[in-house]
Design an enzyme around this catalytic site. Sequence first.
Site, short mmCIF file in Angstrom:
data_model
loop_
_atom_site.label_atom_id
_atom_site.label_comp_id
_atom_site.label_asym_id
_atom_site.label_seq_id
_atom_site.Cartn_x
_atom_site.Cartn_y
_atom_site.Cartn_z
N ARG A 59 43.07 34.85 30.98
CA ARG A 59 42.17 35.89 30.47
C ARG A 59 42.53 37.27 31.03
O ARG A 59 42.23 38.30 30.45
CB ARG A 59 40.69 35.54 30.78
CG ARG A 59 39.70 36.60 30.28
CD ARG A 59 38.29 36.10 30.09
NE ARG A 59 37.76 35.39 31.23
CZ ARG A 59 37.37 35.96 32.37
NH1 ARG A 59 37.44 37.27 32.54
NH2 ARG A 59 36.90 35.21 33.35
N TYR A 112 36.23 49.42 7.53
CA TYR A 112 35.98 47.99 7.36
C TYR A 112 34.49 47.73 7.65
O TYR A 112 33.98 48.19 8.68
CB TYR A 112 36.90 47.21 8.30
CG TYR A 112 36.67 45.73 8.29
CD1 TYR A 112 36.72 45.01 7.10
CD2 TYR A 112 36.40 45.04 9.46
CE1 TYR A 112 36.51 43.65 7.08
CE2 TYR A 112 36.20 43.67 9.46
CZ TYR A 112 36.25 42.98 8.26
OH TYR A 112 36.03 41.63 8.24
N ASP A 184 42.09 53.41 13.62
CA ASP A 184 42.40 52.07 13.15
C ASP A 184 43.63 52.19 12.24
O ASP A 184 43.55 52.73 11.14
CB ASP A 184 41.20 51.49 12.38
CG ASP A 184 41.43 50.04 11.95
OD1 ASP A 184 42.58 49.66 11.76
OD2 ASP A 184 40.43 49.31 11.79
N LYS A 209 46.62 41.27 10.07
CA LYS A 209 47.15 41.82 8.83
C LYS A 209 48.67 42.04 8.92
O LYS A 209 49.38 41.09 9.15
CB LYS A 209 46.40 43.12 8.50
CG LYS A 209 44.86 43.00 8.66
CD LYS A 209 44.28 41.96 7.75
CE LYS A 209 42.77 41.85 7.74
NZ LYS A 209 42.08 41.68 8.99
#
Length: 402
Positions: A59, A112, A184, A209
Site C-alpha cells: 500500500r 465525468y 483531467d 482508458k
Amino acid sequence: MSDNKKLQFDSKTVHAGMGDYEFGPVVPPIYQTSTFKFESVEQGASLFKGEATGYIYTRLENPTIEAMENAIAELEGGHKALGCASGMAAISTIFFTLLKSGDHVVCSKFVYGPTLTLLQNILGKFGVESTFVDTEFPEEIEKAMRPNTKVVYVETPGNPTLAISDLEAASKIAHAYGALVVVDNTFMSPALQQPFKFGVDIILHSMTKFLNGHADVVAGIIIVKDEEMFQKMRKVLNQLGGVIDPFNSFLVHRGLKTLSVRMQKHCENAQIVAEYLENHPKVKWVRYPGLKSHPTYQVGLKQHNGTGGMIAFELKGGLKAGEVMMNSVKLCTLAVSLGGVESLIQHPASMTHFSMGEEARKNGGITNGLVRFSVGIENVKDIIEDLEQALAKIPKMEKAEA
Ligand code: LCS
C-alpha cells in the site's frame, strides 16, 4: 538504464520506467507481494523513519507499481506519479489532499459525472463549495474565482461534450488568485496533450482508458511537479488506501508501450468517422477536436498533438433515433468506458452522466440525444460500414427531439 530524457516521446513509451532487476528481465517483474521482509528490526525501523530506502508494504510502495509510475511521470514531463485503484481514487485523493472545510473549487461544468457528484455531494458535505463553469471561456473562470478558491479543476476535452478549455489561460487566472490547476488528461493522454507545458500544477488520468488501452484494467494516476506535493499526496493516498495493485500496474505498463501507435490510429480513424458523420443526412451535429466546426478548434491546435479518439454527436431524430442506432451496431459495442482498442458507443444521459441529474447535464451541454463514440483501432472501413447499417435502421423522423 539508458538516458531516456533524450529520447523522442514514442521511444520513451517503450522504455520509460524500466529499472534494474535480478536476472535481467526486459520488462519489470510482477512483485505480487503484499509485504517485504526486513533484514533486522533496526532496518525495519529505519525504513519507517525514512532513513533507509527499500520497500515495506505494497500500500506504501512496490517495485512493479513504482516502475509504471515512473514511466507515466516521464511521459507527462512531471516529477513523480502515484498509481491509484481507479480514476475516481486519483480524483478523490487530489481533493482530499488540497482542500479543507471552507475552501472553494472552480470546476468545468462538463466533467465525468461522478467527478461533479463527488465535489457536490461528498466534498460539499465536508464544507467545500464548488462552482461549475464553462471553462472554454477563461472569463467564466475569472468571474467564479473567490479569495478562498484553492483549486481550478479542468477536464479537457470534457466528457462527453468534447469541449476544449485553454489550459494556459486557466493556469494564468488560477495562479493570479493563488489557486492550483488540476487537469483531467484522460481523453488525450500525454501522447496528444501535455498539460505541464501550459502551466498546470497537477495532472490525473483514468488509466482505465487510453493509457492502459485494452479495456481490462480499472486504474488511475496522479502526476505532480515537485517532491513536496508528491509527499503530501502520497501520505493522503496511503491513508485513504485507494492504491493500485502490482498486477494492474504491470498491465498498464504493458499497454503504455503501444500508446503512441494506438493514439495515432485512434486519431486517424476518429477523423474519418467524424467527417463521415458530419456529412450524413441523419446527423444533426458532430463535436470532434479535428473538425473545423468545433467551437474551440483553434485552442485544440495550440494545445494538442493530435485530435483524439472521442466523438460526440446527435442525430436529427434525437434520443429515439440514437437508441435505434445504438441497439443496431454490430462491430461497435454498446458499453460505457472508452479509450480501448475496440470501438464503444454509449448514451451519456442515461449511463455515464445519469448520476449528475438532469439540471447539471443541461447546464453542461449534455443533451438527451447526445451519443458518445470511442473510436477504436479496427479498420476504419469496417467501423463506417457498421455505422452505415445502424443508421440505415432509423426510420424517417421528421421532427428532431429537444
Ligand atoms: N475522468 C474521466 C474523464 C473519465 O472518463 C472517467 C471514467 C474517470 C475520470 C473516472 O475513472 P475510473 O474511476 O472509471 O477509472 N469514465 C467513464 C466513462 O466515460 N464511461 O465509463 C467510465
